[in-house]
Design a protein around this motif. Structure first.
Motif, PDB file in Angstrom:
ATOM      1  N   THR A 277     -55.041 -19.552   0.955  1.00 33.61           N
ATOM      2  CA  THR A 277     -55.001 -21.210   1.217  1.00 33.61           C
ATOM      3  C   THR A 277     -53.223 -21.574   0.969  1.00 33.61           C
ATOM      4  O   THR A 277     -52.623 -21.022   0.479  1.00 33.61           O
ATOM      5  N   PRO A 278     -52.788 -22.738   1.600  1.00 32.87           N
ATOM      6  CA  PRO A 278     -51.712 -23.187   1.852  1.00 32.87           C
ATOM      7  C   PRO A 278     -50.731 -23.454   0.420  1.00 32.87           C
ATOM      8  O   PRO A 278     -49.805 -22.710   0.476  1.00 32.87           O
ATOM      9  N   LEU A 279     -51.687 -23.837  -0.524  1.00 36.47           N
ATOM     10  CA  LEU A 279     -51.031 -24.011  -1.620  1.00 36.47           C
ATOM     11  C   LEU A 279     -50.746 -22.689  -2.412  1.00 36.47           C
ATOM     12  O   LEU A 279     -49.601 -22.564  -3.206  1.00 36.47           O
ATOM     13  N   PHE A 280     -51.667 -21.519  -2.339  1.00 34.20           N
ATOM     14  CA  PHE A 280     -51.422 -20.315  -2.908  1.00 34.20           C
ATOM     15  C   PHE A 280     -49.866 -19.799  -2.249  1.00 34.20           C
ATOM     16  O   PHE A 280     -49.131 -19.244  -2.984  1.00 34.20           O
ATOM     17  N   ALA A 281     -50.224 -19.830  -0.988  1.00 37.91           N
ATOM     18  CA  ALA A 281     -48.994 -19.247   0.047  1.00 37.91           C
ATOM     19  C   ALA A 281     -47.746 -19.950  -0.458  1.00 37.91           C
ATOM     20  O   ALA A 281     -46.705 -19.031  -0.231  1.00 37.91           O
ATOM     21  N   THR A 282     -47.576 -20.955  -0.609  1.00 36.69           N
ATOM     22  CA  THR A 282     -46.233 -21.610  -0.850  1.00 36.69           C
ATOM     23  C   THR A 282     -45.911 -21.916  -2.206  1.00 36.69           C
ATOM     24  O   THR A 282     -44.709 -22.259  -2.534  1.00 36.69           O
ATOM     25  N   TRP A 283     -46.777 -21.555  -2.994  1.00 36.27           N
ATOM     26  CA  TRP A 283     -46.265 -21.923  -4.327  1.00 36.27           C
ATOM     27  C   TRP A 283     -46.728 -20.504  -5.323  1.00 36.27           C
ATOM     28  O   TRP A 283     -45.683 -19.559  -5.910  1.00 36.27           O
ATOM     29  N   LEU A 284     -48.081 -20.281  -5.726  1.00 40.79           N
ATOM     30  CA  LEU A 284     -48.319 -19.263  -6.743  1.00 40.79           C
ATOM     31  C   LEU A 284     -47.957 -17.933  -6.106  1.00 40.79           C
ATOM     32  O   LEU A 284     -47.119 -16.975  -6.940  1.00 40.79           O
ATOM     33  N   LEU A 285     -47.974 -17.518  -5.126  1.00 41.92           N
ATOM     34  CA  LEU A 285     -47.558 -16.085  -4.291  1.00 41.92           C
ATOM     35  C   LEU A 285     -46.177 -15.845  -4.452  1.00 41.92           C
ATOM     36  O   LEU A 285     -45.988 -14.938  -5.069  1.00 41.92           O
ATOM     37  N   PRO A 286     -45.312 -16.664  -4.212  1.00 47.70           N
ATOM     38  CA  PRO A 286     -44.148 -16.533  -4.207  1.00 47.70           C
ATOM     39  C   PRO A 286     -43.553 -16.237  -6.033  1.00 47.70           C
ATOM     40  O   PRO A 286     -42.580 -15.637  -6.193  1.00 47.70           O
ATOM     41  N   VAL A 287     -44.057 -17.218  -6.581  1.00 46.06           N
ATOM     42  CA  VAL A 287     -43.945 -17.063  -7.897  1.00 46.06           C
ATOM     43  C   VAL A 287     -44.505 -15.711  -8.521  1.00 46.06           C
ATOM     44  O   VAL A 287     -43.572 -15.271  -9.401  1.00 46.06           O
ATOM     45  N   LEU A 288     -45.577 -15.419  -8.445  1.00 49.95           N
ATOM     46  CA  LEU A 288     -45.726 -14.160  -8.637  1.00 49.95           C
ATOM     47  C   LEU A 288     -45.058 -12.898  -8.222  1.00 49.95           C
ATOM     48  O   LEU A 288     -44.626 -12.157  -8.935  1.00 49.95           O
ATOM     49  N   GLU A 289     -44.713 -12.948  -7.099  1.00 50.51           N
ATOM     50  CA  GLU A 289     -43.622 -11.870  -6.324  1.00 50.51           C
ATOM     51  C   GLU A 289     -42.528 -12.084  -7.167  1.00 50.51           C
ATOM     52  O   GLU A 289     -41.758 -10.956  -7.403  1.00 50.51           O
ATOM     53  N   ALA A 290     -41.764 -13.068  -7.445  1.00 49.50           N
ATOM     54  CA  ALA A 290     -40.702 -13.190  -8.432  1.00 49.50           C
ATOM     55  C   ALA A 290     -40.899 -12.651  -9.543  1.00 49.50           C
ATOM     56  O   ALA A 290     -39.951 -11.840 -10.337  1.00 49.50           O
ATOM     57  N   GLY A 291     -41.910 -13.116 -10.287  1.00 50.20           N
ATOM     58  CA  GLY A 291     -42.221 -12.465 -11.748  1.00 50.20           C
ATOM     59  C   GLY A 291     -42.284 -11.005 -11.542  1.00 50.20           C
ATOM     60  O   GLY A 291     -41.917 -10.190 -12.567  1.00 50.20           O
ATOM     61  N   TYR A 292     -42.881 -10.469 -10.497  1.00 50.07           N
ATOM     62  CA  TYR A 292     -43.154  -9.147 -10.376  1.00 50.07           C
ATOM     63  C   TYR A 292     -41.799  -8.237 -10.370  1.00 50.07           C
ATOM     64  O   TYR A 292     -41.380  -7.197 -11.109  1.00 50.07           O
ATOM     65  N   LEU A 293     -40.815  -8.887  -9.719  1.00 53.07           N
ATOM     66  CA  LEU A 293     -39.450  -8.440  -9.665  1.00 53.07           C
ATOM     67  C   LEU A 293     -38.761  -8.724 -11.074  1.00 53.07           C
ATOM     68  O   LEU A 293     -37.716  -7.668 -11.580  1.00 53.07           O
ATOM     69  N   ASP A 294     -38.992  -9.403 -11.859  1.00 46.81           N
ATOM     70  CA  ASP A 294     -38.471  -9.766 -13.383  1.00 46.81           C
ATOM     71  C   ASP A 294     -39.203  -8.735 -14.194  1.00 46.81           C
ATOM     72  O   ASP A 294     -38.339  -8.023 -14.825  1.00 46.81           O
ATOM     73  N   GLY A 295     -40.146  -8.264 -13.847  1.00 46.67           N
ATOM     74  CA  GLY A 295     -40.863  -7.155 -14.631  1.00 46.67           C
ATOM     75  C   GLY A 295     -40.169  -5.926 -14.316  1.00 46.67           C
ATOM     76  O   GLY A 295     -40.113  -5.003 -15.372  1.00 46.67           O
ATOM     77  N   MET A 296     -40.015  -5.762 -13.167  1.00 41.35           N
ATOM     78  CA  MET A 296     -39.385  -4.516 -12.746  1.00 41.35           C
ATOM     79  C   MET A 296     -37.847  -4.405 -13.342  1.00 41.35           C
ATOM     80  O   MET A 296     -37.416  -3.410 -14.178  1.00 41.35           O
ATOM     81  N   VAL A 399     -47.187 -24.294 -14.239  1.00 43.30           N
ATOM     82  CA  VAL A 399     -47.836 -23.318 -13.058  1.00 43.30           C
ATOM     83  C   VAL A 399     -46.557 -22.113 -12.913  1.00 43.30           C
ATOM     84  O   VAL A 399     -46.927 -21.048 -12.840  1.00 43.30           O
ATOM     85  N   ASP A 400     -45.280 -22.673 -12.877  1.00 39.76           N
ATOM     86  CA  ASP A 400     -44.303 -21.710 -12.681  1.00 39.76           C
ATOM     87  C   ASP A 400     -44.011 -20.759 -13.773  1.00 39.76           C
ATOM     88  O   ASP A 400     -43.574 -19.554 -13.491  1.00 39.76           O
ATOM     89  N   GLU A 401     -44.073 -21.427 -15.238  1.00 37.96           N
ATOM     90  CA  GLU A 401     -44.225 -20.478 -16.121  1.00 37.96           C
ATOM     91  C   GLU A 401     -45.191 -19.436 -16.379  1.00 37.96           C
ATOM     92  O   GLU A 401     -45.004 -17.764 -16.626  1.00 37.96           O
ATOM     93  N   LEU A 402     -46.508 -19.825 -16.131  1.00 43.53           N
ATOM     94  CA  LEU A 402     -47.648 -18.884 -16.055  1.00 43.53           C
ATOM     95  C   LEU A 402     -47.559 -17.908 -15.079  1.00 43.53           C
ATOM     96  O   LEU A 402     -47.931 -16.822 -15.296  1.00 43.53           O
ATOM     97  N   GLY A 403     -47.149 -18.280 -13.775  1.00 39.67           N
ATOM     98  CA  GLY A 403     -47.127 -17.618 -12.492  1.00 39.67           C
ATOM     99  C   GLY A 403     -46.239 -16.526 -12.619  1.00 39.67           C
ATOM    100  O   GLY A 403     -46.357 -15.204 -12.431  1.00 39.67           O
ATOM    101  N   ARG A 404     -45.055 -16.744 -13.427  1.00 37.64           N
ATOM    102  CA  ARG A 404     -43.752 -15.592 -13.539  1.00 37.64           C
ATOM    103  C   ARG A 404     -44.347 -14.785 -14.563  1.00 37.64           C
ATOM    104  O   ARG A 404     -44.130 -13.547 -14.235  1.00 37.64           O
ATOM    105  N   GLU A 405     -44.976 -15.002 -15.731  1.00 34.12           N
ATOM    106  CA  GLU A 405     -45.506 -14.110 -16.652  1.00 34.12           C
ATOM    107  C   GLU A 405     -46.611 -13.358 -16.100  1.00 34.12           C
ATOM    108  O   GLU A 405     -46.729 -12.208 -16.220  1.00 34.12           O
ATOM    109  N   ALA A 406     -47.506 -13.848 -15.311  1.00 32.60           N
ATOM    110  CA  ALA A 406     -48.569 -13.061 -14.471  1.00 32.60           C
ATOM    111  C   ALA A 406     -47.840 -12.087 -13.552  1.00 32.60           C
ATOM    112  O   ALA A 406     -48.402 -10.872 -13.548  1.00 32.60           O
ATOM    113  N   GLY A 407     -46.860 -12.294 -12.899  1.00 30.07           N
ATOM    114  CA  GLY A 407     -46.318 -11.624 -11.943  1.00 30.07           C
ATOM    115  C   GLY A 407     -45.628 -10.313 -12.703  1.00 30.07           C
ATOM    116  O   GLY A 407     -45.601  -9.232 -12.555  1.00 30.07           O
TER     117      GLY A 407
END
Length: 745
Positions: A277-296, A399-407
């Motif tokens: 859905t659009p909200l996931f595509a424009t919000w949670l998805l990029p936050v998760l991807e950024a968190g993934y790189l933070d975890g790396m 949302v940004d904080e939770l999404g980053r930690e999930a990433g």
């Protein structure tokens, strides 16, 4: 035809004025003149009704047509146009005898003034149009239906979709009957939905003939067509109507967005079984991807971006190729530690898992377990308390904080939990070489050693998801399944006993080879430990999702109260920027955009998205395909079967049960074969009842694969299109060792 009555032969209608003969008769006249099998007929124009004795003249003219019964159908001048079909608005009367023809003609003309037609004119912004009536020789069909020369949902011009019923096709056209469905392409003719009950309406050659006729008509008329057809008692195929397909979506393109092999079954793609859905595509998805790189960066000391893209709403990502530039980047950013971690986690783990564990992975696992996981849990706990009363700007921040930690958690799942299937591949090769007689592939092979482990049991957690797209409710929001579950504790105890027995048998078989036995013990211990860790990490990845949904729905409530959207859930079809802007200043209504996006999403989620796009680089190759071939071993795949990834060993036979969403759970029965696009943790209760599992997506490390192994049921994942090729109730044999699904003929 009788010129005094101004009756027009259908054979001449193709060149007649369309305002006189109407759209339906004009198209059929054109097709008849071109040699298509259209029943002969005549057209009654509006002026005929003003001629004295027209009823007698009509009967005399109709007597020239073959047969004693007729089909009488309205033919409006604006009917069957590309932008206005008028489908189902006018009247049709079938099996009319000569004496009843005048009344049927009058009723067809009267339909032009019906309220439903007037309302359609209003929607189209047009006024009343001229009308004619078509009288044709009646076809007495054994089968009839409609054929779309492009897929009506996806717009795929390479597919013809046919619906067929026994006898007359009117109940199907009117929506009163559900037909047998066929999907035909240039190289495939397949029944994709059987008729209700045990009825068989058509054969494959008949379906191919209907598709050929419909596509020839489309080519002649110059655009995709909605064709009505019938097969008479003598087996002859007739074309009864052709009209342009209206509101046909543009065909989906599946071009790779860049070089390399793009996979929808890898990394976050495992958690996204359909278009997002659009909200996931424009919000949670990029936050998760950024968190993934933070975890790396947290564990490796570098950030190596994984390119991802949404193609027709579906998530794809590509693995970075090990180019000299990338290696130089790693060396410059993280120096030797990055190279050491990545080498052990990606390469050495598949050759010597115990050594990779000692060198790097144990430390990364400890960092996740002692630092990152507690931080994630504490953040979720605090946000759960705060979300109910937080102001809009704080909800955005949460949302940004939770999404980053999930990433970040997703990174640890990829690097630690992802090592488990590489380790398992090494264990499988070892067992095939030294323990083939003790652990034969057709009885589970090395997977027997990894079942029933304490801590690895599937748990139906309240935060389990259907998809990482937060539009979908989590397990706690779904109704409890009503069908009884198998005694899970007893089953897992039995698997634990089988595992212990297999371990003893392996040790006995290797008693005379102390060096090999020592290698086996090391390999077994590290595999079992990471199998448990993988399940723990997968289970905890979505801890934040109930709170994330609560935050977003809280924002949706505010937007709905302000009149920005109509319903709370409409927020999922907004963008992140729109949500943020609507909470400040003077918000603009978004209902129109929401409706368009929701409709687009419904179309996209029905698409058959390819598992891969593009080509693998020469140095990397297709990592997943190599793993699949290693898991399958030397087994030969039979002809005419569905082939996928051999995810959980064993064989089982049962009826196909298509599951599209949790709404389908209550009807799922013990012994059914679960067939779905993909499964997620919220689907876990079904595995206790399933005889086997088959999915379009997924890999050896997918949810369906892991849970199926724990339940000791066969699983074949990554088939690509099993949900299209199989039909509900069809008996299939699932071979989870060979990775095949064989339908019973």
């Amino acid at each position: 035809m009788d010129s005094s009555l101004q009756l027009i032969s259908l054979a001449d209608a193709g060149t007649a004025n369309r305002a006189t003969v109407g759209g339906k008769a004009g198209v059929l006249g054109d097709l008849l003149s071109a040699g298509f099998p259209v029943p002969p007929g005549l057209i009654v124009t509006e002026t005929v009704l003003n001629i004295d004795g027209w009823e007698t003249g009509l009967a005399a003219s109709a007597g020239v047509l073959p047969g004693e019964r007729f089909a009488v159908r309205s033919s409006g001048a604006a009917e069957d146009l590309p932008d206005a079909s008028y489908a189902g608005l006018y009247e049709t009367y079938l099996n009319i005898t000569v004496d009843r023809l005048p009344d049927a003609v009058r009723q067809c003309f009267a339909a032009a003034d019906a309220e439903r037609v007037t309302a359609y004119h209003r929607r189209q912004g047009s006024g009343p149009t001229a009308m004619a009536v078509l009288v044709q020789a009646m076809v007495d069909p054994v089968a009839a239906g409609v054929a779309f020369t492009a897929h009506p949902v996806t717009g795929d011009r390479a597919q013809t979709v046919i619906s067929a019923v026994q006898g007359l096709g009117d109940p199907l056209v009117a929506g009163e009957a559900v037909g047998e469905e066929w999907t035909i392409t240039a190289d495939d003719v397949r029944m994709t939905r059987p008729a209700p009950g045990d009825t068989v309406v058509m054969t494959a050659p008949q379906a191919a003939a209907v598709a050929s006729l419909a596509n020839r008509a489309a080519a002649h008329l110059g655009c995709p067509q909605d064709v009505e057809w019938a097969i008479d008692q003598d087996g002859r195929l007739w074309l009864l109507q052709g009209r342009p397909m209206t509101a046909l979506p543009r065909p989906a393109s599946w071009a790779a967005p860049g070089p390399g092999l793009w996979m929808r079954n890898f990394r976050l793609g495992e958690w996204l079984p359909e278009a997002v859905t659009p909200l996931f595509a424009t919000w949670l998805l990029p936050v998760l991807e950024a968190g993934y790189l933070d975890g790396m960066y947290d564990s490796v000391g570098v950030r190596i971006p994984f390119r991802y893209a949404l193609i027709n709403g579906w998530y794809y990502n590509v693995t970075p190729a090990p180019s000299p530039r990338l290696l130089l980047q790693v060396l410059l950013q993280g120096r030797r530690r990055a190279v050491r971690v990545l080498y052990n986690a990606l390469i050495r783990v598949g050759r010597d898992p115990a050594a990779a564990d000692r060198a790097v992975l144990a430390d990364v696992d400890r960092q996740w377990r002692e630092v990152r996981l507690p931080a994630y849990r504490n953040l979720v706990s605090g946000a759960r308390t705060e979300a109910g009363t937080a102001a809009p700007d704080r909800l955005l921040q949460l949302v940004d904080e939770l999404g980053r930690e999930a990433g970040i958690h997703l990174w640890y799942l990829a690097i630690v939990g992802g090592s488990a299937w590489k380790m398992e591949a090494r264990l499988t090769r070892f067992c095939r070489r030294y323990l083939a007689e003790v652990l034969p592939d057709d009885q589970g092979g090395a997977q027997v050693l990894l079942r029933g482990l304490p801590g690895a049991q599937p748990v139906h957690a309240p935060h389990a998801v259907q998809s990482a797209d937060w539009y979908h409710p989590v397990a706690a929001e779904l109704p409890a399944t009503t069908a009884p579950l198998t005694d899970q504790g007893r089953r897992l105890a039995r698997l634990a006993d089988q595992r212990a027995t297999a371990e003893q048998a392996c040790r006995a078989a290797l008693a005379g080879h102390p060096g090999v036995r020592t290698r086996f013990e090391r390999l077994l211990r590290v595999n079992q430990r990471y199998a448990v860790t993988r399940e723990e990490q997968a289970r905890d990845f979505t801890l934040a999702w109930p709170v994330l949904r609560r935050c977003v729905r809280g924002l949706g409530e505010r937007l709905a109260a302000a009149g920005v959207i109509d319903h709370v859930d409409d927020v999922f079809f907004c963008t992140r920027e729109e949500v943020a802007q609507s909470l400040t200043g003077r918000p603009a209504p978004l209902a129109g955009f929401v409706a368009e996006r929701r409709e687009l999403w419904h179309r996209q989620r029905t698409l058959a998205a390819p598992l891969t796009l593009g080509q693998p680089t020469r140095l990397v190759g297709d990592v997943i395909e190599r793993a699949v071939q290693q898991a399958r071993g030397s087994r030969v795949v039979g002809v005419g079967v569905i082939v996928g990834h051999p995810a959980s060993a064993g064989r089982a036979t049962g009826p196909v049960h298509m599951v599209h969403s949790p709404q389908d759970f209550p009807e799922f029965r013990n012994g059914d074969v679960l067939v779905a696009k993909a499964t997620a943790p919220a689907w876990t209760p079904l595995f206790a009842r399933a005889a086997a599992v088959v999915t379009d997506g997924g890999t050896l490390a997918a949810h369906a694969s892991l849970v199926a192994r724990e339940y000791a049921i066969p699983a074949v994942v990554g088939t690509g299109d099993a949900t299209v090729r199989l039909r509900p109730g069809q008996i299939v044999t699932v071979d989870g060792t060979a990775g095949t699904v064989t339908p019973r003929t």
